[in-house]
Design a protein around this motif. Sequence first.
Motif, short mmCIF file in Angstrom:
data_model
loop_
_atom_site.label_atom_id
_atom_site.label_comp_id
_atom_site.label_asym_id
_atom_site.label_seq_id
_atom_site.Cartn_x
_atom_site.Cartn_y
_atom_site.Cartn_z
N ARG A 158 0.81 -1.23 0.00
CA ARG A 158 0.00 0.00 0.00
C ARG A 158 0.83 1.27 0.00
N ALA A 159 1.93 1.29 0.76
CA ALA A 159 2.66 2.54 0.96
C ALA A 159 4.09 2.48 0.45
N GLY A 160 4.44 1.43 -0.28
CA GLY A 160 5.80 1.34 -0.79
C GLY A 160 5.97 2.07 -2.11
N TRP A 161 7.23 2.42 -2.41
CA TRP A 161 7.52 3.06 -3.69
C TRP A 161 8.97 2.81 -4.07
N LEU A 162 9.26 3.06 -5.33
CA LEU A 162 10.61 2.90 -5.87
C LEU A 162 11.13 4.26 -6.31
N GLN A 163 12.34 4.58 -5.91
CA GLN A 163 12.97 5.86 -6.28
C GLN A 163 14.29 5.57 -7.00
N TRP A 164 14.37 6.00 -8.25
CA TRP A 164 15.61 5.82 -9.00
C TRP A 164 16.59 6.94 -8.63
N ARG A 165 17.87 6.60 -8.51
CA ARG A 165 18.87 7.60 -8.17
C ARG A 165 20.07 7.43 -9.11
N THR A 216 11.23 2.48 -0.73
CA THR A 216 10.83 3.19 0.48
C THR A 216 9.41 2.78 0.86
N GLU A 217 9.08 3.01 2.13
CA GLU A 217 7.73 2.72 2.59
C GLU A 217 7.34 3.71 3.68
N ALA A 218 6.25 4.40 3.45
CA ALA A 218 5.76 5.37 4.42
C ALA A 218 4.88 4.69 5.46
N GLY A 219 4.68 5.37 6.58
CA GLY A 219 3.77 4.88 7.60
C GLY A 219 4.40 3.86 8.53
N THR A 220 3.60 3.41 9.46
CA THR A 220 4.08 2.46 10.48
C THR A 220 3.74 1.01 10.16
N THR A 221 2.76 0.79 9.30
CA THR A 221 2.41 -0.57 8.90
C THR A 221 3.29 -1.00 7.75
N LYS A 222 4.17 -1.96 7.98
CA LYS A 222 5.18 -2.34 7.00
C LYS A 222 4.74 -3.59 6.23
N ARG A 223 4.39 -3.39 4.97
CA ARG A 223 3.94 -4.51 4.15
C ARG A 223 4.77 -4.68 2.87
N LEU A 224 5.64 -3.74 2.58
CA LEU A 224 6.50 -3.87 1.41
C LEU A 224 7.28 -5.18 1.53
N ALA A 225 7.34 -5.95 0.45
CA ALA A 225 7.95 -7.29 0.51
C ALA A 225 8.94 -7.50 -0.62
N VAL A 226 10.11 -8.03 -0.28
CA VAL A 226 11.14 -8.38 -1.25
C VAL A 226 11.49 -9.85 -1.07
N HIS A 227 11.52 -10.58 -2.17
CA HIS A 227 11.87 -12.00 -2.17
C HIS A 227 13.00 -12.22 -3.15
N LEU A 228 13.99 -13.01 -2.79
CA LEU A 228 15.01 -13.46 -3.73
C LEU A 228 14.85 -14.97 -3.87
N VAL A 229 14.47 -15.40 -5.08
CA VAL A 229 14.15 -16.81 -5.31
C VAL A 229 14.74 -17.27 -6.64
N ARG A 230 14.76 -18.57 -6.81
CA ARG A 230 15.25 -19.16 -8.06
C ARG A 230 14.16 -19.23 -9.12
N ASP A 231 12.92 -19.23 -8.68
CA ASP A 231 11.77 -19.31 -9.58
C ASP A 231 10.67 -18.42 -8.99
N PRO A 232 10.07 -17.51 -9.77
CA PRO A 232 9.02 -16.63 -9.23
C PRO A 232 7.87 -17.40 -8.58
N ALA A 233 7.60 -18.60 -9.06
CA ALA A 233 6.49 -19.38 -8.51
C ALA A 233 6.74 -19.82 -7.08
N GLU A 234 7.97 -19.64 -6.57
CA GLU A 234 8.25 -19.95 -5.17
C GLU A 234 7.61 -18.93 -4.24
N VAL A 235 7.22 -17.78 -4.76
CA VAL A 235 6.55 -16.75 -3.95
C VAL A 235 5.06 -17.04 -3.98
N PRO A 236 4.44 -17.33 -2.83
CA PRO A 236 3.02 -17.71 -2.82
C PRO A 236 2.11 -16.71 -3.53
N GLY A 237 2.38 -15.41 -3.34
CA GLY A 237 1.54 -14.41 -3.98
C GLY A 237 1.61 -14.44 -5.49
#
Length: 286
Positions: free
Chosen positions: A74-81, A111-132
Amino acid sequence: MPELPEVEALREFLDARLVGKEIARVLPVAISVLKTYDPPLGALDGATVTAVDRHGKYLDVTAGGLHLLVHLARAGWLQWRDDLPAAPPRPGRGPLALRTALSGGDGFDLTEAGTTKRLAVHLVRDPAEVPGVARLGPDPLAEDFDRDAFAALLAGERRQVKGALRDQGLVAGIGNAYSDEILHAARMSPFKPVHRLTDDDVTTLYEALRTTLADALARSRGTEAGRLKAEKKSGLRVHGRTGEPCPVCGDTIREVSFSDSSLQYCPTCQTGGKPLADRRLSRLLK
């Protein structure tokens, strides 16, 4: 929350800047952001990015045969630098959650604003390993996603159409904002039961879905990452516009609030002029 149009625009933005580049290091800053531990993030050190893909609302950066998947929630974003600081970031209470540094000195921050932290990063060998990712339904802008495919997905559904559109296991990439926009374009109540949709209703809903998402993607495409949020908001006709006049009929846009979200709609365009009752207090209007 970024949805399919914004995430696809981010994918294109990153594809032009990451593919062929070498990752120097991926640095998690917030403890909550990393959801996997095998393989470790250090496995990406020195790897070359070969592709940037999208699965629903997930970004997928492929490097060294591994997949770095990002869900901005909900509150995550990507900033290019173009020029990242030389010193590594320090964990703290700021919004920075993860930094990906390239060998050339550029890269991006999550980045992620607010106090509820839901931003998620996964490093996997196959995308299907991520349940979502594994549970995602079809992409609604795919060439083979036609009206009949959409109708087949809706067959047997017993819930309200708003909830069905937001279900990532049914159709991938649509969230709260664009489900409101799609239903407004289709002139349909968000609480209409799916099993009561006629064949004409399904056709209208399908056309509204495809048109709304395609138009939003066209507006977002080519926009720099930092401006995508503003671009999304500027293109919305009902979502987030409670109290404003409907751009189609001029009626006042209304809202139904829930415990952690809300929806917006136009009574004249969508509910025959009837205001929707609070879902928690009375039965849903058809």
